[in-house]
Design an enzyme around this catalytic site. Structure first.
Site, PDB file in Angstrom:
ATOM      1  N   ASP A  45       0.684  -1.254   0.027  1.00 27.39           N
ATOM      2  CA  ASP A  45      -0.080   0.055   0.000  1.00 27.39           C
ATOM      3  C   ASP A  45       0.678   1.382  -0.181  1.00 27.39           C
ATOM      4  O   ASP A  45       2.026   1.420   0.513  1.00 27.39           O
ATOM      5  CB  ASP A  45      -1.020   0.003   1.125  1.00 27.39           C
ATOM      6  CG  ASP A  45      -1.943  -0.896   1.116  1.00 27.39           C
ATOM      7  OD1 ASP A  45      -1.879  -1.822   0.283  1.00 27.39           O
ATOM      8  OD2 ASP A  45      -3.093  -0.891   2.161  1.00 27.39           O
ATOM      9  N   HIS A 190       3.379  -2.517   3.306  1.00 30.46           N
ATOM     10  CA  HIS A 190       3.618  -1.133   2.710  1.00 30.46           C
ATOM     11  C   HIS A 190       4.808  -0.735   1.740  1.00 30.46           C
ATOM     12  O   HIS A 190       5.890  -1.074   2.467  1.00 30.46           O
ATOM     13  CB  HIS A 190       3.373  -0.113   3.853  1.00 30.46           C
ATOM     14  CG  HIS A 190       1.915  -0.216   4.338  1.00 30.46           C
ATOM     15  ND1 HIS A 190       1.754  -1.067   5.452  1.00 30.46           N
ATOM     16  CD2 HIS A 190       0.960   0.829   4.202  1.00 30.46           C
ATOM     17  CE1 HIS A 190       0.581  -0.682   5.679  1.00 30.46           C
ATOM     18  NE2 HIS A 190       0.034   0.210   5.168  1.00 30.46           N
TER      19      HIS A 190
HETATM   20 ZN    ZN Z   1      -2.718   3.302   2.993  1.00 37.60          ZN
END
Ligand code: ZN
Length: 228
Positions: A45, A190
């Protein structure tokens, strides 16, 4: 007495409780997939990040792994070439809003999604079909808006939230993933992290180990085709 009868009014009883079970059974929100096959989805992400995304793409290539990248529109605008590379290498690009806004009922959800999508289309030449709300925060308006715009809402397996954005130490990320891996998992990482990242070093341990255990790393859209 009146209060009691109101609480138990038929109108109240008829309204379905819109919890995980409700959205999952309707296929509107995905947390993971039930499958007997050894497939899992790695998701990344908040990118693209000028350095980390490229390093992650190199690693995925090394292990013949496909991932899904939930990108943020205002960062796509800065680094469209990274998103182009992501798509060209067979990974799935997906929508994570334009400004990484936490979407409540007052937010212009449609605008956050479509503005992000415009940057993605400009970078890769086609639209995407998955949407992940920042922070995993969703409400009925969000789910319905995403649906109308042609997206499935994708969250992650509750037992696979690595919290890697905190840079919690390589071992913490590794233990979280390897200690809990099940068929059909959607693992949350992430690629964009402010400051140092432990994600890349963790992937260097996670990828060969799960490969050794017989897992194949597929995109979220492919994972959905393995649902039984
Ligand atoms: Zn996010």
């Amino acid at each position: 007495m009146l209060a009691v009868s109101m609480v138990h009014s038929p109108a109240h009883a008829a309204a379905p409780k819109k919890d995980r079970k409700y959205y999952e059974s309707r296929g509107e929100v995905i947390w993971e997939v039930r499958t007997s096959e050894k497939v899992i989805a790695l998701t990344f992400d908040d990118g693209p990040h000028p350095r980390y995304t490229a390093q992650i793409l190199d690693l995925l290539k090394q292990y013949n792994a496909k991932g899904t990248f939930f990108v943020v529109g205002n960062k796509v605008k800065l680094h469209p070439e990274l998103v182009k590379r992501t798509a060209a290498e067979g990974h799935e690009v997906a929508n994570h809003t334009y400004s990484h806004a936490y979407l409540n009922k007052k937010t212009n959800i449609k605008k956050e999604i479509t503005k992000a999508e415009d940057t993605i289309v400009a970078a890769i030449g086609r639209r995407t079909h998955l949407f992940r709300p920042p922070g995993g925060i969703y409400n009925d308006k969000l789910v319905q808006t995403a649906k109308q715009e042609g997206y499935k809402v994708v969250l992650w397996s509750w037992h696979q939230d690595t919290q890697d954005w905190k840079a919690p130490g390589v071992n913490k990320i590794v233990d979280k993933v390897l200690g809990h891996t099940r068929n059909g998992d959607i693992i949350l990482f992430h690629d964009f992290i402010e400051g140092p990242t432990h994600t890349i070093d963790a992937l260097k341990i996670i990828l060969p180990e799960l490969k050794q255990r017989g897992y194949t790393f597929v995109t979220v859209s492919e994972l959905l085709t393995h649902a039984k």
